[in-house]
Design a protein around this motif. Structure first.
Motif, PDB file in Angstrom:
ATOM      1  N   UNK A 239       0.558  -1.170   0.394  1.00 11.48           N
ATOM      2  CA  UNK A 239      -0.084  -0.253  -0.086  1.00 11.48           C
ATOM      3  C   UNK A 239       1.040   1.327  -0.100  1.00 11.48           C
ATOM      4  N   UNK A 240       0.327   2.221   0.365  1.00 11.53           N
ATOM      5  CA  UNK A 240       1.491   3.587  -0.467  1.00 11.53           C
ATOM      6  C   UNK A 240       1.704   3.981   0.597  1.00 11.53           C
ATOM      7  N   UNK A 241       2.671   4.395   1.643  1.00 14.25           N
ATOM      8  CA  UNK A 241       2.940   4.919   2.488  1.00 14.25           C
ATOM      9  C   UNK A 241       1.780   5.179   2.911  1.00 14.25           C
ATOM     10  N   UNK A 242       1.657   5.881   4.757  1.00 14.85           N
ATOM     11  CA  UNK A 242       0.931   5.990   5.113  1.00 14.85           C
ATOM     12  C   UNK A 242      -0.655   5.908   4.763  1.00 14.85           C
ATOM     13  N   UNK A 243      -1.345   5.625   3.452  1.00 11.68           N
ATOM     14  CA  UNK A 243      -2.338   5.396   2.799  1.00 11.68           C
ATOM     15  C   UNK A 243      -2.404   4.029   2.682  1.00 11.68           C
ATOM     16  N   UNK A 244      -3.199   2.828   4.098  1.00 13.75           N
ATOM     17  CA  UNK A 244      -3.380   1.921   3.836  1.00 13.75           C
ATOM     18  C   UNK A 244      -4.315   1.698   2.283  1.00 13.75           C
ATOM     19  N   UNK A 245      -5.163   1.961   2.098  1.00 16.99           N
ATOM     20  CA  UNK A 245      -6.362   2.086   1.236  1.00 16.99           C
ATOM     21  C   UNK A 245      -6.046   2.079   0.308  1.00 16.99           C
TER      22      UNK A 245
END
Length: 259
Positions: A239-245
Motif C-alpha cells: 500500500x502507499x505509505x501512510x495510506x493503507x487503502x
C-alpha cells in the motif's frame, strides 16, 4: 439553467464518488493543498520542515529511529513521498537475502530510502545515491549523516540521473551494481534502466527494485521488464505509505544478462 430535480438526481452519484475515492482526495489534500498552504505561510519548503522535525526528535546514530521519526512526520503532520514502513520491509528482506556490496539508488529525495538501504548493507558495502535537486540533496545529506553513515558508506551524487549514470564507472568507481533501487520520477524508470544496461552497470543476477509501480504507476517500465527477456519480474503488492487503502507495489527485477 439546471433544474433542482436534475441536480438532486446527481447527488447519489457524487456521494458514491466521494466515498469511493475519499482516500485519494485525502492524499490530494495532504500532499498538495496542505503543503502549498504551509509553504505560503511559512516560506519554508516541506522537505526542510520535515528535516527540522527529524533533526529535533530522532536519536543520532540510530537509523531505525530516524526512519520512524520521518514516518511519524509524514503520517501525522505532512505527507512526503517515501518508501514507508510497509514497502520498506520488502526492501529490507531482499537486501538481507542478496547481501549486495554495491548498491545504487536513483532518487534520494529526503534520504529515507538511503538510510533504509545503508542500514541493510553488509560489512564493506557501499551505497551510491543520486539526486537531481540540490535542495533535496542538502536535506538528505543531513538525515543520512544523522543516521550515522559517512561518505565511505553512502556517497551522495547530485545531478540528473541521465547525466550521472554514464559517468558512474570513471568518476565514482561503481563498476557493477548488484542492487538498484529506483524511486525517482516514474517516467524515468525505463530510460534509466536502459542506460544501466547500455553502460554495462548491472552485475549478472543483479536485483532492480522500482517503487510506486502501481500508484502512480510505471506501465512502460513494467511492460519492458516483462517482455524484453533480460529480467525475471515480479510485483510485490503493498500500500502507499501512510495510506493503507491506496494500493501500490514494488517491482522486483532479476537481471539475467544481455540478450
Amino acid at each position: 439553467m439546471v433544474s433542482p430535480a436534475i441536480a438532486l438526481a446527481f447527488v447519489p452519484f457524487l456521494v458514491t464518488l466521494l466515498i469511493r475515492y475519499r482516500h485519494y482526495l485525502l492524499l490530494l489534500y495532504r500532499a498538495v493543498l496542505l503543503r502549498w498552504l504551509r509553504q505560503r505561510l511559512s516560506g519554508v519548503p516541506p522537505e526542510q520542515r520535515a528535516c527540522q522535525y527529524v533533526l529535533a526528535h530522532a536519536v543520532p546514530g540510530d537509523p531505525r529511529h530516524v526512519l520512524r521519526t520521518f514516518d511519524r512526520w509524514c503520517c501525522r503532520r505532512e505527507h512526503l513521498s517515501s518508501v514507508g514502513p510497509c514497502k520498506g520491509r520488502i526492501v529490507e528482506r531482499l537486501l538481507r537475502e542478496r547481501a549486495p556490496r554495491a548498491v545504487l539508488e536513483l532518487g534520494t529525495y529526503c534520504g529515507y530510502g538511503s538510510v533504509l538501504l545503508a542500514q541493510g548493507l553488509p560489512p564493506g558495502g557501499r551505497l551510491y545515491t543520486v539526486e537531481m535537486d540540490p535542495g533535496h540533496a542538502a536535506v538528505a545529506e543531513k538525515l543520512i549523516r544523522l543516521a550515522g553513515f559517512d561518505e565511505n558508506t553512502v556517497e551522495l551524487i547530485v545531478g540528473p540521473s541521465e547525466e550521472v549514470i554514464p559517468r558512474l564507472k570513471e568518476q565514482h568507481g561503481l563498476l557493477k551494481a548488484e542492487f538498484v533501487f529506483m524511486d525517482h520520477w516514474k517516467r524515468c524508470y525505463l530510460r534509466d534502466l536502459r542506460l544501466l544496461e547500455a553502460h554495462d552497470l548491472l552485475a549478472e543476477g543483479a536485483t532492480v527494485l522500482a517503487d510506486n509501480v502501481i500508484f502512480p504507476g510505471a506501465p512502460r517500465f513494467l511492460q519492458y521488464a516483462k517482455t524484453c527477456g533480460k529480467y525475471r519480474c515480479k510485483v510485490h503488492r503493498a500500500s502507499l505509505e501512510c495510506f493503507r487503502a491506496i494500493p501500490d507495489g514494488v517491482a522486483e527485477l532479476t537481471y539475467a544478462g544481455p540478450r
